[in-house]
Motif scaffolding. Structure first.
Motif, PDB file in Angstrom:
ATOM      1  N   GLY A  98      75.884 -41.936 -62.760  1.00  0.00           N
ATOM      2  CA  GLY A  98      75.953 -40.534 -63.131  1.00  0.00           C
ATOM      3  C   GLY A  98      75.677 -40.279 -64.596  1.00  0.00           C
ATOM      4  O   GLY A  98      75.543 -41.206 -65.407  1.00  0.00           O
ATOM      5  N   TYR A  99      75.623 -38.993 -64.929  1.00  0.00           N
ATOM      6  CA  TYR A  99      75.386 -38.573 -66.309  1.00  0.00           C
ATOM      7  C   TYR A  99      76.186 -37.302 -66.566  1.00  0.00           C
ATOM      8  O   TYR A  99      76.045 -36.310 -65.840  1.00  0.00           O
ATOM      9  CB  TYR A  99      73.899 -38.323 -66.552  1.00  0.00           C
ATOM     10  CG  TYR A  99      73.575 -37.813 -67.942  1.00  0.00           C
ATOM     11  CD1 TYR A  99      73.971 -38.517 -69.074  1.00  0.00           C
ATOM     12  CD2 TYR A  99      72.877 -36.619 -68.116  1.00  0.00           C
ATOM     13  CE1 TYR A  99      73.674 -38.044 -70.350  1.00  0.00           C
ATOM     14  CE2 TYR A  99      72.564 -36.145 -69.383  1.00  0.00           C
ATOM     15  CZ  TYR A  99      72.975 -36.866 -70.497  1.00  0.00           C
ATOM     16  OH  TYR A  99      72.697 -36.393 -71.755  1.00  0.00           O
ATOM     17  N   SER A 100      77.036 -37.325 -67.576  1.00  0.00           N
ATOM     18  CA  SER A 100      77.862 -36.176 -67.945  1.00  0.00           C
ATOM     19  C   SER A 100      77.439 -35.646 -69.315  1.00  0.00           C
ATOM     20  O   SER A 100      77.174 -36.432 -70.226  1.00  0.00           O
ATOM     21  CB  SER A 100      79.346 -36.570 -67.982  1.00  0.00           C
ATOM     22  OG  SER A 100      79.783 -37.025 -66.715  1.00  0.00           O
ATOM     23  N   PHE A 101      77.401 -34.332 -69.439  1.00  0.00           N
ATOM     24  CA  PHE A 101      77.029 -33.740 -70.726  1.00  0.00           C
ATOM     25  C   PHE A 101      77.621 -32.328 -70.805  1.00  0.00           C
ATOM     26  O   PHE A 101      77.997 -31.732 -69.785  1.00  0.00           O
ATOM     27  CB  PHE A 101      75.502 -33.680 -70.879  1.00  0.00           C
ATOM     28  CG  PHE A 101      74.797 -32.924 -69.788  1.00  0.00           C
ATOM     29  CD1 PHE A 101      74.471 -31.583 -69.944  1.00  0.00           C
ATOM     30  CD2 PHE A 101      74.455 -33.556 -68.592  1.00  0.00           C
ATOM     31  CE1 PHE A 101      73.815 -30.887 -68.948  1.00  0.00           C
ATOM     32  CE2 PHE A 101      73.808 -32.859 -67.582  1.00  0.00           C
ATOM     33  CZ  PHE A 101      73.485 -31.524 -67.757  1.00  0.00           C
ATOM     34  N   LEU A 111      76.117 -34.958 -63.222  1.00  0.00           N
ATOM     35  CA  LEU A 111      75.133 -35.255 -62.185  1.00  0.00           C
ATOM     36  C   LEU A 111      75.322 -36.695 -61.741  1.00  0.00           C
ATOM     37  O   LEU A 111      75.524 -37.579 -62.574  1.00  0.00           O
ATOM     38  CB  LEU A 111      73.708 -35.047 -62.704  1.00  0.00           C
ATOM     39  CG  LEU A 111      73.391 -33.680 -63.320  1.00  0.00           C
ATOM     40  CD1 LEU A 111      71.974 -33.680 -63.887  1.00  0.00           C
ATOM     41  CD2 LEU A 111      73.559 -32.566 -62.296  1.00  0.00           C
ATOM     42  N   ALA A 112      75.238 -36.943 -60.426  1.00  0.00           N
ATOM     43  CA  ALA A 112      75.506 -38.296 -59.942  1.00  0.00           C
ATOM     44  C   ALA A 112      74.737 -38.569 -58.650  1.00  0.00           C
ATOM     45  O   ALA A 112      74.400 -37.650 -57.893  1.00  0.00           O
ATOM     46  CB  ALA A 112      76.999 -38.506 -59.722  1.00  0.00           C
ATOM     47  N   TYR A 113      74.493 -39.855 -58.427  1.00  0.00           N
ATOM     48  CA  TYR A 113      73.902 -40.339 -57.179  1.00  0.00           C
ATOM     49  C   TYR A 113      74.766 -41.481 -56.652  1.00  0.00           C
ATOM     50  O   TYR A 113      75.135 -42.389 -57.419  1.00  0.00           O
ATOM     51  CB  TYR A 113      72.465 -40.823 -57.392  1.00  0.00           C
ATOM     52  CG  TYR A 113      71.948 -41.682 -56.252  1.00  0.00           C
ATOM     53  CD1 TYR A 113      71.544 -41.101 -55.054  1.00  0.00           C
ATOM     54  CD2 TYR A 113      71.893 -43.066 -56.374  1.00  0.00           C
ATOM     55  CE1 TYR A 113      71.089 -41.886 -54.011  1.00  0.00           C
ATOM     56  CE2 TYR A 113      71.428 -43.855 -55.335  1.00  0.00           C
ATOM     57  CZ  TYR A 113      71.035 -43.266 -54.157  1.00  0.00           C
ATOM     58  OH  TYR A 113      70.594 -44.031 -53.120  1.00  0.00           O
ATOM     59  N   SER A 114      75.106 -41.442 -55.367  1.00  0.00           N
ATOM     60  CA  SER A 114      75.968 -42.461 -54.765  1.00  0.00           C
ATOM     61  C   SER A 114      75.283 -43.084 -53.556  1.00  0.00           C
ATOM     62  O   SER A 114      74.567 -42.400 -52.806  1.00  0.00           O
ATOM     63  CB  SER A 114      77.315 -41.871 -54.327  1.00  0.00           C
ATOM     64  OG  SER A 114      78.047 -41.388 -55.426  1.00  0.00           O
ATOM     65  N   THR A 130      74.837 -42.328 -45.842  1.00  0.00           N
ATOM     66  CA  THR A 130      74.256 -43.449 -46.578  1.00  0.00           C
ATOM     67  C   THR A 130      74.144 -43.177 -48.073  1.00  0.00           C
ATOM     68  O   THR A 130      74.368 -44.070 -48.885  1.00  0.00           O
ATOM     69  CB  THR A 130      72.864 -43.797 -46.025  1.00  0.00           C
ATOM     70  OG1 THR A 130      72.023 -42.636 -46.111  1.00  0.00           O
ATOM     71  CG2 THR A 130      72.947 -44.251 -44.575  1.00  0.00           C
ATOM     72  N   ASP A 131      73.800 -41.945 -48.434  1.00  0.00           N
ATOM     73  CA  ASP A 131      73.593 -41.604 -49.836  1.00  0.00           C
ATOM     74  C   ASP A 131      74.076 -40.176 -50.084  1.00  0.00           C
ATOM     75  O   ASP A 131      74.234 -39.379 -49.152  1.00  0.00           O
ATOM     76  CB  ASP A 131      72.110 -41.716 -50.216  1.00  0.00           C
ATOM     77  CG  ASP A 131      71.562 -43.102 -49.969  1.00  0.00           C
ATOM     78  OD1 ASP A 131      71.639 -43.940 -50.883  1.00  0.00           O
ATOM     79  OD2 ASP A 131      71.070 -43.344 -48.854  1.00  0.00           O
ATOM     80  N   ALA A 132      74.277 -39.866 -51.369  1.00  0.00           N
ATOM     81  CA  ALA A 132      74.717 -38.517 -51.725  1.00  0.00           C
ATOM     82  C   ALA A 132      74.222 -38.162 -53.121  1.00  0.00           C
ATOM     83  O   ALA A 132      74.224 -39.001 -54.028  1.00  0.00           O
ATOM     84  CB  ALA A 132      76.239 -38.408 -51.674  1.00  0.00           C
ATOM     85  N   LEU A 133      73.786 -36.925 -53.274  1.00  0.00           N
ATOM     86  CA  LEU A 133      73.438 -36.360 -54.572  1.00  0.00           C
ATOM     87  C   LEU A 133      74.501 -35.323 -54.922  1.00  0.00           C
ATOM     88  O   LEU A 133      74.854 -34.483 -54.090  1.00  0.00           O
ATOM     89  CB  LEU A 133      72.058 -35.704 -54.522  1.00  0.00           C
ATOM     90  CG  LEU A 133      70.881 -36.630 -54.221  1.00  0.00           C
ATOM     91  CD1 LEU A 133      69.603 -35.823 -54.047  1.00  0.00           C
ATOM     92  CD2 LEU A 133      70.712 -37.670 -55.313  1.00  0.00           C
ATOM     93  N   LEU A 134      75.006 -35.386 -56.154  1.00  0.00           N
ATOM     94  CA  LEU A 134      76.122 -34.523 -56.544  1.00  0.00           C
ATOM     95  C   LEU A 134      75.830 -33.844 -57.865  1.00  0.00           C
ATOM     96  O   LEU A 134      75.301 -34.455 -58.800  1.00  0.00           O
ATOM     97  CB  LEU A 134      77.410 -35.351 -56.646  1.00  0.00           C
ATOM     98  CG  LEU A 134      78.693 -34.647 -57.075  1.00  0.00           C
ATOM     99  CD1 LEU A 134      79.889 -35.260 -56.348  1.00  0.00           C
ATOM    100  CD2 LEU A 134      78.913 -34.760 -58.583  1.00  0.00           C
ATOM    101  N   SER A 151      77.281 -31.027 -53.134  1.00  0.00           N
ATOM    102  CA  SER A 151      76.868 -32.362 -52.697  1.00  0.00           C
ATOM    103  C   SER A 151      75.858 -32.248 -51.569  1.00  0.00           C
ATOM    104  O   SER A 151      76.043 -31.445 -50.644  1.00  0.00           O
ATOM    105  CB  SER A 151      78.071 -33.191 -52.231  1.00  0.00           C
ATOM    106  OG  SER A 151      79.049 -33.290 -53.240  1.00  0.00           O
ATOM    107  N   TYR A 152      74.816 -33.067 -51.658  1.00  0.00           N
ATOM    108  CA  TYR A 152      73.828 -33.166 -50.584  1.00  0.00           C
ATOM    109  C   TYR A 152      73.962 -34.554 -49.984  1.00  0.00           C
ATOM    110  O   TYR A 152      73.682 -35.565 -50.636  1.00  0.00           O
ATOM    111  CB  TYR A 152      72.419 -32.935 -51.117  1.00  0.00           C
ATOM    112  CG  TYR A 152      71.349 -32.962 -50.052  1.00  0.00           C
ATOM    113  CD1 TYR A 152      71.311 -31.992 -49.053  1.00  0.00           C
ATOM    114  CD2 TYR A 152      70.368 -33.947 -50.039  1.00  0.00           C
ATOM    115  CE1 TYR A 152      70.330 -32.003 -48.076  1.00  0.00           C
ATOM    116  CE2 TYR A 152      69.384 -33.972 -49.083  1.00  0.00           C
ATOM    117  CZ  TYR A 152      69.370 -32.998 -48.092  1.00  0.00           C
ATOM    118  OH  TYR A 152      68.397 -33.012 -47.122  1.00  0.00           O
TER     119      TYR A 152
END
Length: 308
Positions: A98-101, A111-114, A130-134, A151-152
């Motif tokens: 992820g990236y925080s700002f 923003l994060a990807y899991s 299987t995966d997630a975009l947040l 979340s997607y």
């Protein structure tokens, strides 16, 4: 079936090895400027859930985790969920980058990807993902801290979930002038998301019945020029009543609905680099589909983190 102590031992040992090796590497570097922080954590709860959905049986778990946070805002974490009532040593493995700002002083974006992996026999509700975009945006209104998360989720079916959360940290030290920082961080949240189900439609149409001789018209051009049928046979008394044809179709439908209401009351205690957070959470699932065994219930969780 493994005992609780076996699971805890298997979970804590790799965390300690990672923590000690990371700390040793940082000491050897002898860099006066700290570029990042390691966080080693452990969470235990009396049951598991996924966006307000849970199973009929309770599945207590422990979840060790290791995270690294760089001063630029880039962070990464790995966590393992181990259920007490299953045979798999690892029921769920999460890897997140992820990236925080901050956009403004009080507005923070994350923003994060899991990526998720599950044990072969895991009963977890989210085992098909299987995966997630947040994406998360949080704003401090001074009296209320509001966070909105979208979340997607990727898997057997792509779904969208949103969580609106309002909270406020309340320090308790002024009540007794304690040396340790202690506080409450109550949260109220609403979860909404897509639901997939089947909808059945029935359509009835009318069809002209055949004439008495078994045909809808004979002769050239369907009987229009048949001299024995004046007017093309449209008024033939031998023609029977119209027939009704019923067609049934089933389609998959996805709707976006409120899924869960939740109240969480954590107690946050800081002791040096340690953070202890026992919490009580009450979740009320709503708009359940047929076959959904989720029910309103309490969750008791203990989280311990060490930052260095």
């Amino acid at each position: 079936m493994k005992t609780i102590w076996t699971r805890i031992g298997l979970s804590v040992l790799p965390l300690l090895l990672v923590a000690f090796s990371a700390r040793a590497g940082m000491d050897e570097a002898a860099d006066s400027t700290k570029t990042g922080w390691w966080v080693v954590g452990m969470e235990a709860s009396n049951n598991s859930s996924f966006y307000g959905r849970n199973t009929a049986n309770r599945y207590p778990y422990i979840a060790p985790s290791v995270s690294y946070i760089h001063r630029t805002g880039i962070w990464a974490s790995v966590s393992v969920h181990q259920l007490f009532n299953t045979e798999d040593y690892i029921d769920q493995l999460d890897m997140t980058l992820g990236y925080s700002f901050k956009i403004r002083k009080r507005l923070e974006v994350d923003l994060a990807y899991s990526h998720f992996s599950f044990g072969e026999n895991t009963p977890l509700v989210n085992a098909s993902t299987t995966d997630a975009l947040l994406a998360k945006a949080a704003y401090d209104w001074k009296y209320v801290y509001t966070a909105f998360t979208g979340s997607y989720i990727l898997g057997s079916g792509n779904d969208v979930f949103t969580v609106l959360e309002n909270s406020r940290y309340i320090p308790l030290n002024p009540l007794w002038q304690g040396l340790l920082p202690v506080g409450l961080d109550p949260k109220v949240s609403i979860t909404a998301g897509t639901q997939r189900f089947s909808e059945t439609h029935t359509t009835t149409t009318r069809k002209k019945a055949a004439t008495g001789n078994g045909s809808s018209g004979s002769g050239p051009v369907g009987g229009i020029l048949d001299p024995l049928k004046p007017g093309g046979g449209s008024n033939n008394p031998s023609q029977g009543p119209d027939e009704e044809v019923t067609t049934t179709t089933t389609t998959n439908v996805s709707r976006f609905r409120v899924l869960n209401y939740e109240l969480k009351v954590p107690v946050v205690v800081y002791y040096g680099n340690f953070e202890f957070e026992p919490s009580w959470r009450y979740a009320i699932p709503v708009n359940k589909l047929e076959g959904d065994e989720s029910r309103a219930q309490s969750f008791y969780t203990l989280s311990v983190k060490y930052t260095f």
